[in-house]
Design a protein around this motif. Structure first.
Motif, PDB file in Angstrom:
ATOM      1  N   LEU A 236       2.370   3.835   7.353  1.00 10.01           N
ATOM      2  CA  LEU A 236       0.924   3.846   7.137  1.00 10.01           C
ATOM      3  C   LEU A 236       0.225   4.318   8.411  1.00 10.01           C
TER       4      LEU A 236
ATOM      5  N   GLN B 146      -4.979   2.152   8.328  1.00 10.33           N
ATOM      6  CA  GLN B 146      -4.413   1.365   7.232  1.00 10.33           C
ATOM      7  C   GLN B 146      -3.721   0.118   7.757  1.00 10.33           C
ATOM      8  N   ASN B 147      -3.056   0.226   8.890  1.00  8.93           N
ATOM      9  CA  ASN B 147      -2.406  -0.940   9.469  1.00  8.93           C
ATOM     10  C   ASN B 147      -3.424  -1.983   9.919  1.00  8.93           C
TER      11      ASN B 147
ATOM     12  N   LEU C 128      -4.697  -3.601   6.598  1.00 11.00           N
ATOM     13  CA  LEU C 128      -3.721  -4.011   5.579  1.00 11.00           C
ATOM     14  C   LEU C 128      -3.823  -5.501   5.293  1.00 11.00           C
ATOM     15  N   GLY C 129      -4.021  -5.835   4.028  1.00 13.14           N
ATOM     16  CA  GLY C 129      -4.164  -7.227   3.622  1.00 13.14           C
ATOM     17  C   GLY C 129      -5.602  -7.700   3.614  1.00 13.14           C
ATOM     18  N   ARG C 130      -6.473  -6.949   4.292  1.00 12.06           N
ATOM     19  CA  ARG C 130      -7.897  -7.314   4.338  1.00 12.06           C
ATOM     20  C   ARG C 130      -8.746  -6.059   4.208  1.00 12.06           C
ATOM     21  N   GLU C 131      -8.382  -5.255   3.221  1.00 14.25           N
ATOM     22  CA  GLU C 131      -9.026  -3.958   3.039  1.00 14.25           C
ATOM     23  C   GLU C 131     -10.490  -4.114   2.626  1.00 14.25           C
TER      24      GLU C 131
ATOM     25  N   CYS D 285     -13.042  -3.114   0.121  1.00 14.84           N
ATOM     26  CA  CYS D 285     -12.902  -2.607  -1.242  1.00 14.84           C
ATOM     27  C   CYS D 285     -14.162  -2.815  -2.045  1.00 14.84           C
TER      28      CYS D 285
ATOM     29  N   LEU E 155     -13.554  -3.304  -7.966  1.00 12.60           N
ATOM     30  CA  LEU E 155     -12.383  -2.923  -8.753  1.00 12.60           C
ATOM     31  C   LEU E 155     -11.112  -2.861  -7.904  1.00 12.60           C
ATOM     32  N   GLY E 156     -11.272  -3.098  -6.605  1.00  7.46           N
ATOM     33  CA  GLY E 156     -10.097  -3.081  -5.739  1.00  7.46           C
ATOM     34  C   GLY E 156      -9.804  -1.734  -5.118  1.00  7.46           C
ATOM     35  N   PHE E 157     -10.683  -0.756  -5.307  1.00  6.29           N
ATOM     36  CA  PHE E 157     -10.477   0.551  -4.685  1.00  6.29           C
ATOM     37  C   PHE E 157     -11.076   0.536  -3.284  1.00  6.29           C
ATOM     38  N   MET E 158     -10.267   1.017  -2.340  1.00 11.88           N
ATOM     39  CA  MET E 158     -10.646   0.922  -0.930  1.00 11.88           C
ATOM     40  C   MET E 158     -11.774   1.884  -0.601  1.00 11.88           C
TER      41      MET E 158
ATOM     42  N   LYS F 216      -6.325  -5.392  15.678  1.00  8.23           N
ATOM     43  CA  LYS F 216      -6.468  -6.085  14.394  1.00  8.23           C
ATOM     44  C   LYS F 216      -7.056  -7.471  14.610  1.00  8.23           C
TER      45      LYS F 216
ATOM     46  N   LEU G  85      -5.404   4.956  -3.544  1.00 10.91           N
ATOM     47  CA  LEU G  85      -6.800   4.597  -3.323  1.00 10.91           C
ATOM     48  C   LEU G  85      -7.087   3.097  -3.414  1.00 10.91           C
ATOM     49  N   SER G  86      -6.194   2.334  -4.001  1.00  8.29           N
ATOM     50  CA  SER G  86      -6.505   0.918  -4.194  1.00  8.29           C
ATOM     51  C   SER G  86      -5.782   0.059  -3.158  1.00  8.29           C
ATOM     52  N   LYS G  87      -6.288  -1.156  -2.991  1.00  5.12           N
ATOM     53  CA  LYS G  87      -5.663  -2.061  -2.018  1.00  5.12           C
ATOM     54  C   LYS G  87      -4.267  -2.467  -2.489  1.00  5.12           C
ATOM     55  N   TRP G  88      -4.092  -2.544  -3.830  1.00  4.02           N
ATOM     56  CA  TRP G  88      -2.757  -2.932  -4.326  1.00  4.02           C
ATOM     57  C   TRP G  88      -1.733  -1.850  -4.028  1.00  4.02           C
TER      58      TRP G  88
ATOM     59  N   LEU H  70      -1.839   0.244  -1.488  1.00  6.48           N
ATOM     60  CA  LEU H  70      -1.554   0.204  -0.058  1.00  6.48           C
ATOM     61  C   LEU H  70      -0.560  -0.923   0.245  1.00  6.48           C
ATOM     62  N   ARG H  71      -0.796  -2.080  -0.356  1.00  8.72           N
ATOM     63  CA  ARG H  71       0.097  -3.221  -0.111  1.00  8.72           C
ATOM     64  C   ARG H  71       1.467  -2.968  -0.726  1.00  8.72           C
TER      65      ARG H  71
END
Lengths: 243, 321
Positions: free
Chosen positions: A95, A99-100, A103-106, A108, A111-114, A156, B182-185, B187-188
């Motif tokens: 990544l 992204q690092n 990661l885990g705390r994006e 968004c 709908l969950g899209f970053m 981070k 594009l989604s957090k899922w 990426l994870r």
């Protein structure tokens, strides 16, 4: 007397026939900078992993602000404001740096899209604040040097304003220049956020300048817990040679 | 500095899209050798249509590879799903809209079995899916070992209609690609596949994402079974036999890394098309069918070698001095 931020009581950890920790008791107060020192195999990393939820804490208990907690995993510990920068750096090579960091705390939408742009902007602001070159942001982590990876891992914790930050051997295998940069970053973190830092190291000379309290471990137990004002570098070094 | 960054960007772009270049070069080679066959206007559409089932299987395998695992049983999941679907489709009392849901649901259930054994119990994925390969294969023959030709039109529509078939595959591909990139899922998921230990320390549960990969893979393998049935307008016990190797080749040619966490789902389009072009090219060159099997085996080995070389080229070009 104020309630300590973190309290560890009677913590013992066994890996098969190997005893990693024996009845460890430790109190950590807000804004302290603690050097958790000892030779390899003393139990420093195991203790850290228990606190950050990577290992179970029973038998024994961990209290945050006086309340017993049981973390289901590192994610739960992070939600409580406890972060750890592991020696293996817990970073994903495939990544990018941005992204690092997130990661885990994006960041968004519902709908969950970053929101990749927002994440990049936040990372850029953070790097500007910390004096880190912006060109690092879009690079895949595998193409970053050891020092750069350490800085990414630290940034981070800096961004998410950890209340308690564990640093597992943060200066190992870094050049003198990179060590200096990381120590400067840590000092800035300490000054800006009034966070509590626990710096784990087998090398006293790396931690002495930054820390104001030293907890010495040996064979799974805490053998000395002393304020910097009560002991000189030479005395502490002598003590460690003797154990 | 700007020139160096631009050079790196160009190299990255070329490496990430190398399969497209390979597709164009391969098609060009066959077009030069057999222009009358390879230059037909309908060739690309025909090739794409005939390989939608393989494309769905490659998508199934790509999901598991991205999660850091491997699934040998996707072909047999497709076959078992098709067998159950065809059997249910012959029953008159089942509503037609429900019929098309049977194969992907059966596939997802098979994926759940794999997920339980690999992620729940912690058994080796290669050995588990080798075992379930045999189990699903046997179950398929128990459920239905005869050819079935009288299937309702609604059931075979997905595979029979060229536009619907290609369109449906593209919708599946684009949806999965969007989620992954594009989604957090996504990426994870990629983080868990690339470095499960690091992902765990960041509060991500790698086994959950790997389980989702097996279930999703089973779902798409079930859809592949439905597509195979529709394409031939019949069910056959040999459906999807030996297809796991082609699906694997398609995923690796698309750049899905064997080590997990790396690769773009969208590159399955050129990956599967490349397999199709090679297959079509060998057919028009009248290559012996047994020799074709050898050549496809060589192709799989070449795909693995290319994947390895690509990473080395990338490292050499992008490592900071």
């Amino acid at each position: 007397m104020t309630t300590p931020f973190l309290e560890i009581r009677d913590l013992s950890v066994q890996f098969g026939a190997v005893t990693a920790l024996t009845n460890v008791n430790l109190v950590i107060r807000e804004c302290e900078t603690i050097g958790l020192i000892g030779s390899n195999g003393a139990g420093k990393t195991t203790l850290t992993k228990c606190v950050v939820g990577a290992l179970p804490t029973e038998p024994g208990s961990v209290l945050i602000d006086g309340h017993p907690v049981t973390f289901s995993g590192p994610g739960a510990a992070r939600s409580a404001g406890i972060e750890c920068v592991f020696q293996t750096q817990a970073l994903v090579d495939d990544l990018s740096v941005v992204q690092n960091i997130f990661l885990g705390r994006e960041l968004c939408n519902s709908l969950g899209f970053m929101n990749a742009r927002a994440m990049r902007q936040e990372a850029r602001k953070l790097f500007a604040q910390l004096g880190i070159p912006e060109e690092l942001l879009d690079r895949e982590l595998r193409y970053c040097s050891g020092g750069e990876r350490q800085i990414v891992a630290l940034s981070k914790a800096f961004y998410f304003k950890a209340r308690l930050l564990f640093l597992d051997e943060p200066l190992t295998a870094l050049s003198v220049q990179k060590k200096h940069a990381v120590l400067e970053l840590l000092q800035k973190f300490k000054d800006d956020h009034r966070s509590t830092i626990v710096m784990i190291s087998h090398d006293l000379s790396e931690t002495y300048a930054l820390c104001d309290r030293f907890v010495v471990m040996n064979r799974g137990s805490i053998v000395r817990d002393v304020q910097k004002s009560e002991i000189s570098f030479a005395e502490l070094e002598q003590f460690m040679r003797g154990i | 500095m700007a020139l160096g960054q631009n050079r790196r960007r160009i190299i990255l772009f070329l490496l990430e899209n190398s399969v497209w270049m390979l597709l164009v070069c391969t098609y060009g080679l066959f077009a030069v050798l057999r222009p009358e066959s390879m230059m037909k206007p309908s060739l690309i559409a025909d090739t794409a249509y005939s390989n939608v089932p393989l494309g769905l299987l490659s998508l199934a395998e790509a999901l598991v590879l991205l999660s850091g695992s491997f699934d040998l049983s996707i072909g047999q999941i497709a076959g078992l799903s098709a067998a159950v679907g065809a059997t249910v489709a012959q029953a008159e009392s089942v509503p037609t809209w429900l019929l098309v849901l049977v194969p992907p649901c059966v596939g997802a259930l098979c994926g759940l079995i794999n997920a339980f054994l690999v992620c729940g119990i912690g058994l080796n994925a290669f050995l588990v899916t080798l075992g379930t390969f045999l189990v699903f294969d046997g179950m398929q023959l128990i459920i239905n070992h005869d050819v079935v030709i009288d299937l309702p039109g609604a059931y075979t529509m997905l595979g029979e209609s060229r536009a619907l078939s290609i369109g449906f595959f593209l919708v599946c591909l684009v949806s999965v690609h969007a989620i992954m990139q594009l989604s957090k899922w996504g990426l994870r998921f990629r983080a868990a596949g690339s470095n499960p230990a690091a992902a765990f320390l960041m509060g991500i549960a790698p086994r959950r994402y790997q389980a989702a990969a097996f279930i999703g893979s089973g779902f798409f393998a079930g859809l592949a079974g439905l597509a195979f049935t529709g394409y031939s307008a019949s069910y056959s016990p040999e459906v999807a036999d030996d297809s796991v190797f082609m699906a694997f080749a398609g995923a690796v040619l698309a750049g899905i890394s064997l080590t997990g966490g790396k690769g773009r789902i969208s590159n399955l389009i050129p990956g599967v098309l490349l397999l199709s072009v090679i297959s079509t090219g060998l057919t028009v060159l009248a290559v012996d069918p047994y020799l074709r099997r050898v050549l496809f085996g060589v192709l799989v080995l070449a795909a693995i070698a290319i994947d390895s070389c690509k990473e080395r080229v990338k490292d050499r070009a992008l490592v900071r001095e």
